[in-house]
Design a protein around this motif. Structure first.
Motif, PDB file in Angstrom:
ATOM      1  N   ALA A  74      -2.673   8.239  -9.716  1.00  0.00           N
ATOM      2  CA  ALA A  74      -3.966   7.591  -9.438  1.00  0.00           C
ATOM      3  C   ALA A  74      -4.427   7.897  -8.015  1.00  0.00           C
ATOM      4  CB  ALA A  74      -3.869   6.086  -9.656  1.00  0.00           C
ATOM      5  N   VAL A  75      -3.525   7.787  -7.043  1.00  0.00           N
ATOM      6  CA  VAL A  75      -3.933   8.052  -5.664  1.00  0.00           C
ATOM      7  C   VAL A  75      -4.071   9.551  -5.389  1.00  0.00           C
ATOM      8  CG1 VAL A  75      -3.137   5.853  -4.723  1.00  0.00           C
ATOM      9  CG2 VAL A  75      -1.579   7.808  -4.716  1.00  0.00           C
ATOM     10  N   ARG A  76      -3.385  10.377  -6.153  1.00  0.00           N
ATOM     11  CA  ARG A  76      -3.593  11.831  -6.038  1.00  0.00           C
ATOM     12  C   ARG A  76      -5.010  12.178  -6.502  1.00  0.00           C
ATOM     13  NH1 ARG A  76      -2.373  15.803  -3.904  1.00  0.00           N
ATOM     14  NH2 ARG A  76      -2.076  17.172  -5.660  1.00  0.00           N
ATOM     15  N   ARG A  77      -5.446  11.558  -7.603  1.00  0.00           N
ATOM     16  CA  ARG A  77      -6.810  11.786  -8.096  1.00  0.00           C
ATOM     17  C   ARG A  77      -7.842  11.328  -7.082  1.00  0.00           C
ATOM     18  NH1 ARG A  77      -4.813  10.108 -13.144  1.00  0.00           N
ATOM     19  NH2 ARG A  77      -5.526   7.997 -12.753  1.00  0.00           N
ATOM     20  N   ALA A  78      -7.470  10.351  -6.257  1.00  0.00           N
ATOM     21  CA  ALA A  78      -8.378   9.841  -5.223  1.00  0.00           C
ATOM     22  C   ALA A  78      -8.413  10.758  -4.003  1.00  0.00           C
ATOM     23  CB  ALA A  78      -7.959   8.439  -4.810  1.00  0.00           C
ATOM     24  N   GLY A  79      -7.589  11.806  -3.999  1.00  0.00           N
ATOM     25  CA  GLY A  79      -7.648  12.802  -2.939  1.00  0.00           C
ATOM     26  C   GLY A  79      -6.488  12.819  -1.961  1.00  0.00           C
ATOM     27  N   LEU A  80      -5.500  11.970  -2.131  1.00  0.00           N
ATOM     28  CA  LEU A  80      -4.360  11.981  -1.224  1.00  0.00           C
ATOM     29  C   LEU A  80      -3.458  13.176  -1.497  1.00  0.00           C
ATOM     30  CD1 LEU A  80      -5.100   9.121  -0.333  1.00  0.00           C
ATOM     31  CD2 LEU A  80      -2.697   8.531  -0.552  1.00  0.00           C
ATOM     32  N   GLY A  81      -2.856  13.705  -0.448  1.00  0.00           N
ATOM     33  CA  GLY A  81      -1.859  14.763  -0.594  1.00  0.00           C
ATOM     34  C   GLY A  81      -0.580  14.164  -1.165  1.00  0.00           C
ATOM     35  N   TRP A  82       0.337  15.030  -1.571  1.00  0.00           N
ATOM     36  CA  TRP A  82       1.563  14.569  -2.219  1.00  0.00           C
ATOM     37  C   TRP A  82       2.379  13.635  -1.334  1.00  0.00           C
ATOM     38  CZ3 TRP A  82       2.776  14.373  -7.086  1.00  0.00           C
ATOM     39  CH2 TRP A  82       2.138  15.251  -7.973  1.00  0.00           C
ATOM     40  N   LYS A  83       2.585  14.016  -0.072  1.00  0.00           N
ATOM     41  CA  LYS A  83       3.419  13.207   0.823  1.00  0.00           C
ATOM     42  C   LYS A  83       2.819  11.807   1.011  1.00  0.00           C
ATOM     43  CE  LYS A  83       5.763  13.403   5.278  1.00  0.00           C
ATOM     44  NZ  LYS A  83       5.995  14.174   6.501  1.00  0.00           N
ATOM     45  N   ALA A  84       1.536  11.733   1.273  1.00  0.00           N
ATOM     46  CA  ALA A  84       0.870  10.445   1.453  1.00  0.00           C
ATOM     47  C   ALA A  84       0.863   9.653   0.151  1.00  0.00           C
ATOM     48  CB  ALA A  84      -0.560  10.649   1.951  1.00  0.00           C
ATOM     49  N   ALA A  85       0.656  10.326  -0.973  1.00  0.00           N
ATOM     50  CA  ALA A  85       0.632   9.654  -2.274  1.00  0.00           C
ATOM     51  C   ALA A  85       1.996   9.045  -2.602  1.00  0.00           C
ATOM     52  CB  ALA A  85       0.209  10.632  -3.365  1.00  0.00           C
ATOM     53  N   LEU A 108       2.340 -10.605  -2.432  1.00  0.00           N
ATOM     54  CA  LEU A 108       2.271  -9.314  -1.717  1.00  0.00           C
ATOM     55  C   LEU A 108       0.831  -8.905  -1.432  1.00  0.00           C
ATOM     56  CD1 LEU A 108       5.017  -7.359  -3.688  1.00  0.00           C
ATOM     57  CD2 LEU A 108       5.123  -7.992  -1.271  1.00  0.00           C
ATOM     58  N   ILE A 109      -0.018  -8.974  -2.448  1.00  0.00           N
ATOM     59  CA  ILE A 109      -1.425  -8.575  -2.289  1.00  0.00           C
ATOM     60  C   ILE A 109      -2.101  -9.465  -1.251  1.00  0.00           C
ATOM     61  CG2 ILE A 109      -3.675  -8.464  -3.439  1.00  0.00           C
ATOM     62  CD1 ILE A 109      -2.075  -7.674  -6.021  1.00  0.00           C
ATOM     63  N   GLY A 110      -1.799 -10.752  -1.260  1.00  0.00           N
ATOM     64  CA  GLY A 110      -2.372 -11.684  -0.298  1.00  0.00           C
ATOM     65  C   GLY A 110      -2.003 -11.362   1.141  1.00  0.00           C
ATOM     66  N   ARG A 111      -0.943 -10.617   1.323  1.00  0.00           N
ATOM     67  CA  ARG A 111      -0.497 -10.212   2.653  1.00  0.00           C
ATOM     68  C   ARG A 111      -0.802  -8.746   2.948  1.00  0.00           C
ATOM     69  NH1 ARG A 111       1.224 -14.401   0.896  1.00  0.00           N
ATOM     70  NH2 ARG A 111       2.146 -16.082   2.038  1.00  0.00           N
ATOM     71  N   GLY A 112      -1.627  -8.127   2.077  1.00  0.00           N
ATOM     72  CA  GLY A 112      -2.018  -6.730   2.299  1.00  0.00           C
ATOM     73  C   GLY A 112      -0.914  -5.739   1.979  1.00  0.00           C
ATOM     74  N   LYS A 113       0.077  -6.175   1.200  1.00  0.00           N
ATOM     75  CA  LYS A 113       1.207  -5.309   0.847  1.00  0.00           C
ATOM     76  C   LYS A 113       1.221  -5.076  -0.652  1.00  0.00           C
ATOM     77  CE  LYS A 113       4.013  -7.035   4.681  1.00  0.00           C
ATOM     78  NZ  LYS A 113       3.593  -6.036   5.614  1.00  0.00           N
ATOM     79  N   GLY A 114       2.227  -4.354  -1.106  1.00  0.00           N
ATOM     80  CA  GLY A 114       2.365  -4.097  -2.534  1.00  0.00           C
ATOM     81  C   GLY A 114       1.165  -3.339  -3.060  1.00  0.00           C
ATOM     82  N   HIS A 115       0.615  -3.807  -4.143  1.00  0.00           N
ATOM     83  CA  HIS A 115      -0.482  -3.099  -4.800  1.00  0.00           C
ATOM     84  C   HIS A 115      -1.757  -3.097  -3.964  1.00  0.00           C
ATOM     85  CE1 HIS A 115      -2.748  -1.585  -8.317  1.00  0.00           C
ATOM     86  NE2 HIS A 115      -1.566  -1.113  -8.620  1.00  0.00           N
ATOM     87  N   ALA A 116      -1.849  -3.975  -2.973  1.00  0.00           N
ATOM     88  CA  ALA A 116      -3.023  -3.987  -2.082  1.00  0.00           C
ATOM     89  C   ALA A 116      -3.149  -2.670  -1.340  1.00  0.00           C
ATOM     90  CB  ALA A 116      -2.911  -5.135  -1.086  1.00  0.00           C
ATOM     91  N   VAL A 117      -2.042  -1.981  -1.124  1.00  0.00           N
ATOM     92  CA  VAL A 117      -2.043  -0.689  -0.436  1.00  0.00           C
ATOM     93  C   VAL A 117      -2.852   0.336  -1.238  1.00  0.00           C
ATOM     94  CG1 VAL A 117      -0.551   1.195   0.395  1.00  0.00           C
ATOM     95  CG2 VAL A 117       0.202  -1.178   0.610  1.00  0.00           C
ATOM     96  N   VAL A 118      -2.820   0.219  -2.539  1.00  0.00           N
ATOM     97  CA  VAL A 118      -3.518   1.166  -3.425  1.00  0.00           C
ATOM     98  C   VAL A 118      -5.033   0.942  -3.410  1.00  0.00           C
ATOM     99  CG1 VAL A 118      -3.738   1.961  -5.820  1.00  0.00           C
ATOM    100  CG2 VAL A 118      -1.501   1.378  -4.898  1.00  0.00           C
ATOM    101  N   HIS A 119      -5.459  -0.304  -3.209  1.00  0.00           N
ATOM    102  CA  HIS A 119      -6.880  -0.653  -3.288  1.00  0.00           C
ATOM    103  C   HIS A 119      -7.743   0.169  -2.352  1.00  0.00           C
ATOM    104  CE1 HIS A 119      -6.615  -4.040  -6.099  1.00  0.00           C
ATOM    105  NE2 HIS A 119      -5.387  -4.107  -5.643  1.00  0.00           N
ATOM    106  N   ALA A 120      -7.200   0.603  -1.248  1.00  0.00           N
ATOM    107  CA  ALA A 120      -7.968   1.410  -0.294  1.00  0.00           C
ATOM    108  C   ALA A 120      -8.368   2.769  -0.887  1.00  0.00           C
ATOM    109  CB  ALA A 120      -7.155   1.635   0.983  1.00  0.00           C
ATOM    110  N   TYR A 121      -7.688   3.179  -1.954  1.00  0.00           N
ATOM    111  CA  TYR A 121      -7.927   4.502  -2.539  1.00  0.00           C
ATOM    112  C   TYR A 121      -8.665   4.445  -3.868  1.00  0.00           C
ATOM    113  CZ  TYR A 121      -4.609   5.488   1.074  1.00  0.00           C
ATOM    114  OH  TYR A 121      -3.980   5.566   2.288  1.00  0.00           O
ATOM    115  N   HIS A 122      -9.042   3.243  -4.302  1.00  0.00           N
ATOM    116  CA  HIS A 122      -9.799   3.134  -5.563  1.00  0.00           C
ATOM    117  C   HIS A 122     -11.269   3.172  -5.295  1.00  0.00           C
ATOM    118  CE1 HIS A 122      -6.451   2.729  -8.125  1.00  0.00           C
ATOM    119  NE2 HIS A 122      -6.110   1.511  -7.785  1.00  0.00           N
TER     120      HIS A 122
END
Length: 162
Positions: free
Chosen positions: A76-87, A148-162
């Motif tokens: 999902a984050v690769r489709r959003a344009g992230l390189g492999w290492k960052a993804a 986790l999401i309430g603290r900006g962690k876990g799946h919240a990290v992915v939201h920046a790339y959606h």
């Protein structure tokens, strides 16, 4: 007019934040559960079909659960344009705790149900313990993801790339 627009915008943001808390956590958990379930079922089926021991089968199932769980986020984050290492970094940050809790709970349930680990693929006990474990894992993991999401962690990290 400008004040009304600002008030509507603020109210909408607050409502979205409140809604995102539990529904966002449930969606993140369902996303994680889907990948985990595919990997875990595949591992259990392979190990059981090859008549491996309980420990070998469980290790394979857990390993595949992590692989499939991470891969959903990774692609999902690769489709959003992230390189492999960052993804890979995003997938690890987003899903590790969620997958670990889910695997601990559902495998604990499978191990605790008498006869479930020795059941065959054609046995209802095999499937009911496996699916029941997933259901309980979803219920247990959703509050973890909410926290986790309430603290900006876990799946919240992915939201920046959606």
């Amino acid at each position: 007019m400008e004040h009304s627009a600002h008030h509507a915008h603020t109210t909408h943001e607050h409502a979205a934040h409140t809604t995102t808390t539990w529904s966002g956590a449930a969606k993140a958990t369902l996303h994680c559960l889907t990948g985990c379930a595919i990997g875990e079922i595949l591992g259990m089926v392979i190990g059981t079909a090859l008549m491996w021991g309980n420990v070998s089968t469980m290790v394979l199932a857990i390993g595949l659960a992590f692989v499939f769980g991470y891969s959903f986020t990774l692609f999902a984050v690769r489709r959003a344009g992230l390189g492999w290492k960052a993804a890979v970094k995003v997938a690890l940050a987003a899903d590790t705790v969620s997958i670990a809790v889910m695997e601990l709970v559902d495998n604990g349930i499978i191990a605790a149900v008498p006869g479930a680990m020795d059941a065959h693929l054609s046995d209802a006990l095999f499937w009911s313990a496996l699916l029941g474990g997933f259901a309980v894992a979803f219920v247990v993991t959703t509050p973890v993801n909410k926290w986790l999401i309430g603290r900006g962690k876990g799946h919240a990290v992915v939201h920046a790339y959606h």
